[in-house]
Enzyme design. Structure first.
Site, PDB file in Angstrom:
ATOM      1  N   LEU A  89       0.819  -1.221   0.000  1.00 15.43           N
ATOM      2  CA  LEU A  89       0.000   0.000   0.000  1.00 15.43           C
ATOM      3  C   LEU A  89       0.850   1.267   0.000  1.00 15.43           C
ATOM      4  O   LEU A  89       0.396   2.316   0.440  1.00 15.43           O
ATOM      5  CB  LEU A  89      -0.994  -0.004   1.181  1.00 15.43           C
ATOM      6  N   SER A 127       8.529  -1.669 -19.570  1.00 18.60           N
ATOM      7  CA  SER A 127       8.073  -0.360 -20.043  1.00 18.60           C
ATOM      8  C   SER A 127       8.750  -0.005 -21.358  1.00 18.60           C
ATOM      9  O   SER A 127       9.913  -0.377 -21.598  1.00 18.60           O
ATOM     10  CB  SER A 127       8.446   0.680 -18.980  1.00 18.60           C
ATOM     11  N   TYR A 133      14.637   5.110 -12.399  1.00 16.50           N
ATOM     12  CA  TYR A 133      13.445   4.273 -12.594  1.00 16.50           C
ATOM     13  C   TYR A 133      13.568   3.470 -13.893  1.00 16.50           C
ATOM     14  O   TYR A 133      13.387   2.243 -13.905  1.00 16.50           O
ATOM     15  CB  TYR A 133      12.161   5.123 -12.636  1.00 16.50           C
ATOM     16  N   LYS A 136      13.923  -0.892 -14.851  1.00 15.68           N
ATOM     17  CA  LYS A 136      13.193  -1.742 -15.807  1.00 15.68           C
ATOM     18  C   LYS A 136      14.180  -2.474 -16.709  1.00 15.68           C
ATOM     19  O   LYS A 136      14.033  -3.665 -16.984  1.00 15.68           O
ATOM     20  CB  LYS A 136      12.217  -0.903 -16.636  1.00 15.68           C
ATOM     21  N   TYR A 182       4.929  -2.047 -21.534  1.00 15.95           N
ATOM     22  CA  TYR A 182       3.755  -1.189 -21.714  1.00 15.95           C
ATOM     23  C   TYR A 182       4.189   0.121 -22.354  1.00 15.95           C
ATOM     24  O   TYR A 182       5.194   0.707 -21.958  1.00 15.95           O
ATOM     25  CB  TYR A 182       3.088  -0.815 -20.383  1.00 15.95           C
ATOM     26  N   ARG A 195       3.087   9.884 -28.261  1.00 12.12           N
ATOM     27  CA  ARG A 195       3.141   8.639 -27.484  1.00 12.12           C
ATOM     28  C   ARG A 195       2.066   7.681 -27.963  1.00 12.12           C
ATOM     29  O   ARG A 195       1.123   8.088 -28.644  1.00 12.12           O
ATOM     30  CB  ARG A 195       2.886   8.919 -25.985  1.00 12.12           C
TER      31      ARG A 195
HETATM   32  P1  NAD Z   1       1.044   1.676  -9.037  1.00  7.50           P
HETATM   33  O1  NAD Z   1       1.982   2.465  -8.202  1.00  7.50           O
HETATM   34  O2  NAD Z   1      -0.371   2.131  -9.149  1.00  7.50           O
HETATM   35  O3  NAD Z   1       1.017   0.156  -8.544  1.00  7.50           O
HETATM   36  C1  NAD Z   1       2.155  -0.464  -7.989  1.00  7.50           C
HETATM   37  C2  NAD Z   1       1.721  -1.093  -6.665  1.00  7.50           C
HETATM   38  O4  NAD Z   1       2.844  -1.773  -6.094  1.00  7.50           O
HETATM   39  C3  NAD Z   1       1.235  -0.077  -5.652  1.00  7.50           C
HETATM   40  O5  NAD Z   1      -0.039  -0.471  -5.179  1.00  7.50           O
HETATM   41  C4  NAD Z   1       2.292  -0.119  -4.538  1.00  7.50           C
HETATM   42  O6  NAD Z   1       1.711   0.092  -3.271  1.00  7.50           O
HETATM   43  C5  NAD Z   1       2.858  -1.523  -4.704  1.00  7.50           C
HETATM   44  N1  NAD Z   1       4.252  -1.694  -4.280  1.00  7.50           N
HETATM   45  C6  NAD Z   1       5.331  -0.967  -4.638  1.00  7.50           C
HETATM   46  N2  NAD Z   1       6.448  -1.461  -4.071  1.00  7.50           N
HETATM   47  C7  NAD Z   1       6.068  -2.535  -3.343  1.00  7.50           C
HETATM   48  C8  NAD Z   1       6.760  -3.470  -2.532  1.00  7.50           C
HETATM   49  N3  NAD Z   1       8.083  -3.385  -2.339  1.00  7.50           N
HETATM   50  N4  NAD Z   1       6.059  -4.450  -1.920  1.00  7.50           N
HETATM   51  C9  NAD Z   1       4.722  -4.553  -2.081  1.00  7.50           C
HETATM   52  N5  NAD Z   1       4.017  -3.701  -2.845  1.00  7.50           N
HETATM   53  C10 NAD Z   1       4.671  -2.695  -3.464  1.00  7.50           C
HETATM   54  O7  NAD Z   1       1.704   1.532 -10.495  1.00  7.50           O
HETATM   55  P2  NAD Z   1       1.076   1.043 -11.866  1.00  7.50           P
HETATM   56  O8  NAD Z   1       0.919   2.222 -12.751  1.00  7.50           O
HETATM   57  O9  NAD Z   1      -0.065   0.164 -11.641  1.00  7.50           O
HETATM   58  O10 NAD Z   1       2.316   0.235 -12.440  1.00  7.50           O
HETATM   59  C11 NAD Z   1       2.431  -1.163 -12.255  1.00  7.50           C
HETATM   60  C12 NAD Z   1       3.727  -1.638 -12.879  1.00  7.50           C
HETATM   61  O11 NAD Z   1       3.753  -1.287 -14.256  1.00  7.50           O
HETATM   62  C13 NAD Z   1       4.985  -1.022 -12.271  1.00  7.50           C
HETATM   63  O12 NAD Z   1       5.987  -2.028 -12.240  1.00  7.50           O
HETATM   64  C14 NAD Z   1       5.342   0.060 -13.240  1.00  7.50           C
HETATM   65  O13 NAD Z   1       6.719   0.348 -13.216  1.00  7.50           O
HETATM   66  C15 NAD Z   1       4.949  -0.585 -14.547  1.00  7.50           C
HETATM   67  N6  NAD Z   1       4.668   0.386 -15.615  1.00  7.50           N
HETATM   68  C16 NAD Z   1       3.747   1.381 -15.395  1.00  7.50           C
HETATM   69  C17 NAD Z   1       3.487   2.302 -16.399  1.00  7.50           C
HETATM   70  C18 NAD Z   1       2.532   3.429 -16.159  1.00  7.50           C
HETATM   71  O14 NAD Z   1       2.593   4.425 -16.887  1.00  7.50           O
HETATM   72  N7  NAD Z   1       1.624   3.350 -15.196  1.00  7.50           N
HETATM   73  C19 NAD Z   1       4.144   2.183 -17.629  1.00  7.50           C
HETATM   74  C20 NAD Z   1       5.040   1.148 -17.829  1.00  7.50           C
HETATM   75  C21 NAD Z   1       5.303   0.241 -16.802  1.00  7.50           C
HETATM   76  C1  WQD Z   2       3.163  11.923 -21.932  1.00 11.72           C
HETATM   77  C2  WQD Z   2       3.372  13.146 -22.797  1.00 11.72           C
HETATM   78  C3  WQD Z   2       4.856  14.782 -21.831  1.00 11.72           C
HETATM   79  C4  WQD Z   2       2.376  15.901 -18.451  1.00 11.72           C
HETATM   80  C5  WQD Z   2       6.130   8.057 -18.479  1.00 11.72           C
HETATM   81  C6  WQD Z   2       7.381   7.368 -18.063  1.00 11.72           C
HETATM   82  C7  WQD Z   2       7.487   6.044 -18.742  1.00 11.72           C
HETATM   83  C8  WQD Z   2       6.228   5.222 -18.540  1.00 11.72           C
HETATM   84  C9  WQD Z   2       5.001   5.988 -18.874  1.00 11.72           C
HETATM   85  C10 WQD Z   2       6.511   3.768 -16.668  1.00 11.72           C
HETATM   86  C11 WQD Z   2       4.829  13.616 -22.831  1.00 11.72           C
HETATM   87  C12 WQD Z   2       3.459  15.336 -21.975  1.00 11.72           C
HETATM   88  C13 WQD Z   2       2.852  15.296 -19.593  1.00 11.72           C
HETATM   89  C14 WQD Z   2       2.025  17.275 -18.490  1.00 11.72           C
HETATM   90  C15 WQD Z   2       2.598  17.320 -20.829  1.00 11.72           C
HETATM   91  N1  WQD Z   2       6.056   4.823 -17.176  1.00 11.72           N
HETATM   92  N2  WQD Z   2       2.964  16.001 -20.765  1.00 11.72           N
HETATM   93  N3  WQD Z   2       2.131  17.933 -19.693  1.00 11.72           N
HETATM   94  O1  WQD Z   2       6.718  10.659 -20.157  1.00 11.72           O
HETATM   95  O2  WQD Z   2       5.653   9.287 -22.018  1.00 11.72           O
HETATM   96  O3  WQD Z   2       6.175   8.238 -19.879  1.00 11.72           O
HETATM   97  O4  WQD Z   2       5.005   7.230 -18.173  1.00 11.72           O
HETATM   98  O5  WQD Z   2       7.263   2.971 -17.118  1.00 11.72           O
HETATM   99  O6  WQD Z   2       8.598   5.403 -18.209  1.00 11.72           O
HETATM  100  O7  WQD Z   2       8.490   8.177 -18.409  1.00 11.72           O
HETATM  101  O8  WQD Z   2       4.314   9.838 -19.962  1.00 11.72           O
HETATM  102  O9  WQD Z   2       2.220  10.828 -19.210  1.00 11.72           O
HETATM  103  O10 WQD Z   2       4.395  11.748 -18.304  1.00 11.72           O
HETATM  104  O11 WQD Z   2       3.787  12.171 -20.673  1.00 11.72           O
HETATM  105  O12 WQD Z   2       2.691  17.953 -21.882  1.00 11.72           O
HETATM  106  O13 WQD Z   2       1.609  17.864 -17.498  1.00 11.72           O
HETATM  107  O14 WQD Z   2       2.632  14.225 -22.218  1.00 11.72           O
HETATM  108  O15 WQD Z   2       5.808  15.762 -22.146  1.00 11.72           O
HETATM  109  O16 WQD Z   2       5.085  14.090 -24.115  1.00 11.72           O
HETATM  110  P1  WQD Z   2       5.814   9.593 -20.563  1.00 11.72           P
HETATM  111  P2  WQD Z   2       3.645  11.162 -19.424  1.00 11.72           P
END
Ligand code: NAD
Ligand code: WQD
Length: 342
Positions: A35, A127, A152, A156, A180, A234
């Site tokens: 959490l 990611s 970060y 990954k 993703y 994106r």
């Molecule tokens: P999120 O933060 O909503 O969910 C991650 C969950 O993991 C949270 O509920 C947090 O409480 C839990 N958590 C974190 N560290 C923990 C630990 N050590 N032990 C137990 N629980 C832990 O994030 P999300 O957006 O749902 O992302 C899920 C996964 O997808 C992550 O690995 C993230 O890096 C990856 N990812 C997310 C995105 C995005 O844009 N949301 C994009 C690419 C990859």
């Molecule tokens: C999207 C676009 C910003 C906010 C991030 C992580 C990536 C992955 C996904 C986990 C960009 C623009 C954003 C704002 C804006 N996460 N923007 N005004 O940067 O593509 O990716 O999330 O793995 O690792 O880097 O996503 O949603 O932050 O931005 O103009 O207030 O929107 O510049 O072009 P990003 P984002």
């Protein structure tokens, strides 16, 4: 008997949507989450959608003794979907050790337990950040990875390496890494969605909070990129579509349909959209006018990236189905629900 799946990070944004889709496909889901970035209430909302409250344990997966104890008490888990990680790109620059410790140690603890307790399968949240700014678009799974722009992003990249090397060394483990692109939107019931802490860093939560009046204006980061309208491009993927791909990945592993012990898939729509196209899409889908202004580029942003989804389409038989307007409307309905807006 229903097959038991461990979902780490299952009360988080993507995890909660995946729990719902797994339950709909008849899996018995166990959630572990500390959490740190989600709320316990998510479990009740999952139950409202599916009729089933998943078994839940609250502990830190970076704690190897607690993780091992969990598996000792929970026999019969057939696969893990590992979402749990810290994910704030900007924050990771200031506290890199927190990110490396949390994201890498959790994964290594799980891999150790897979061997020790005979849990053969793992699906990992990777990611598109591992591609950096690619030379050629769209990106296939064979596109070379680039040096990460943030700690970060590096977690990954290194996590993928840990999986690759571990699966090569321990053939009893099979894994799929899902890269993703940009997950957005919320469940159509508006019962679960993304709940960013503090000021959102990501585009769509910032848009919905601006529309809800929590933020004065959206700042569009840059309009001088080499793109259709100068704003960055994106591949925005609906979170329910994304969740469904996890169920397919699990089935692939459980049914032995995987072609290699370690496989990687891009999960995106295959279409790139500019920031301004998303803004216009939001206004069109919701009828809400958005206050925005163009500002300088954000440090570390890539100019444009979108996925080649051919491999996921053909091998997984999965395609993103939901359109931009439906997805942005779901994000707005979720924001309204959270803020009590009618
Ligand atoms: P999120 O933060 O909503 O969910 C991650 C969950 O993991 C949270 O509920 C947090 O409480 C839990 N958590 C974190 N560290 C923990 C630990 N050590 N032990 C137990 N629980 C832990 O994030 P999300 O957006 O749902 O992302 C899920 C996964 O997808 C992550 O690995 C993230 O890096 C990856 N990812 C997310 C995105 C995005 O844009 N949301 C994009 C690419 C990859
Ligand atoms: C999207 C676009 C910003 C906010 C991030 C992580 C990536 C992955 C996904 C986990 C960009 C623009 C954003 C704002 C804006 N996460 N923007 N005004 O940067 O593509 O990716 O999330 O793995 O690792 O880097 O996503 O949603 O932050 O931005 O103009 O207030 O929107 O510049 O072009 P990003 P984002």
């Amino acid at each position: 008997m229903a097959k038991k799946i461990l979902v780490t990070g299952g009360t988080g944004y993507i995890g909660s949507h995946t729990v719902v889709e797994l339950q709909a496909s008849g899996y018995d889901v166990v959630v572990v989450d500390n959490l740190s970035n989600s709320s316990i209430d998510v479990l009740d909302n999952i139950e409202k959608i599916s009729g089933i409250k998943p078994q839940f344990e609250n502990f830190d997966l970076a704690d190897s003794a607690k993780t091992s104890d969990f598996f000792a008490r929970n026999a019969g888990i057939e696969a893990i979907i590992h979402f749990a990680a810290y994910k704030a790109v900007g924050e990771s620059v200031g506290v890199p050790l927190n990110y490396y410790r949390n994201n890498l140690v959790s994964l290594m603890n799980l891999l150790d337990c897979q061997r020790k307790f005979n849990v053969p399968n793992i699906v990992f949240s990777s990611s598109c950040t591992v591609y950096g700014q690619p030379e050629v678009l769209p990106v296939t799974e064979a596109t070379p990875r680039k040096d990460a722009e943030s700690p970060y992003g590096n977690t990954k990249r290194v996590s993928e390496d840990i999986l690759n090397d571990s699966i090569a060394a321990y053939p009893e483990i099979k894994g799929i890494a899902l890269r993703y692109f940009n997950p957005i939107g919320a469940h159509p019931t508006a019962l679960i969605g993304e709940l960013p802490l503090g000021v959102p860093q990501n585009l769509v939560p910032f848009i919905t909070q601006t529309a809800a009046g929590l933020r004065d204006e959206l700042k569009v980061f840059g309009n001088d990129y080499d793109t259709i309208d100068g704003s960055a491009v994106r591949d925005y993927i609906n979170v329910v579509d994304l969740a469904k791909a996890h169920v397919i990945a699990i089935e692939r592993l459980l049914e032995g349909k995987n072609k290699k012990n370690y496989e990687i898939f891009n999960l995106g729509t295959g279409t790139g959209l500019s920031v301004l196209e998303v803004v216009t899409g939001f206004e069109r889908a919701t009828g809400v006018k958005l206050n925005y202004k163009i500002v300088d580029r954000r440090a570390g942003d890539v100019e444009k990236i979108w996925a080649d989804t051919t491999f996921a389409n053909e091998e997984l038989g999965w395609t993103a189905e939901k359109g931009l307007d439906e997805t942005l409307l779901s994000a707005w309905n979720w924001e309204k629900k959270v803020r009590g807006i009618k």
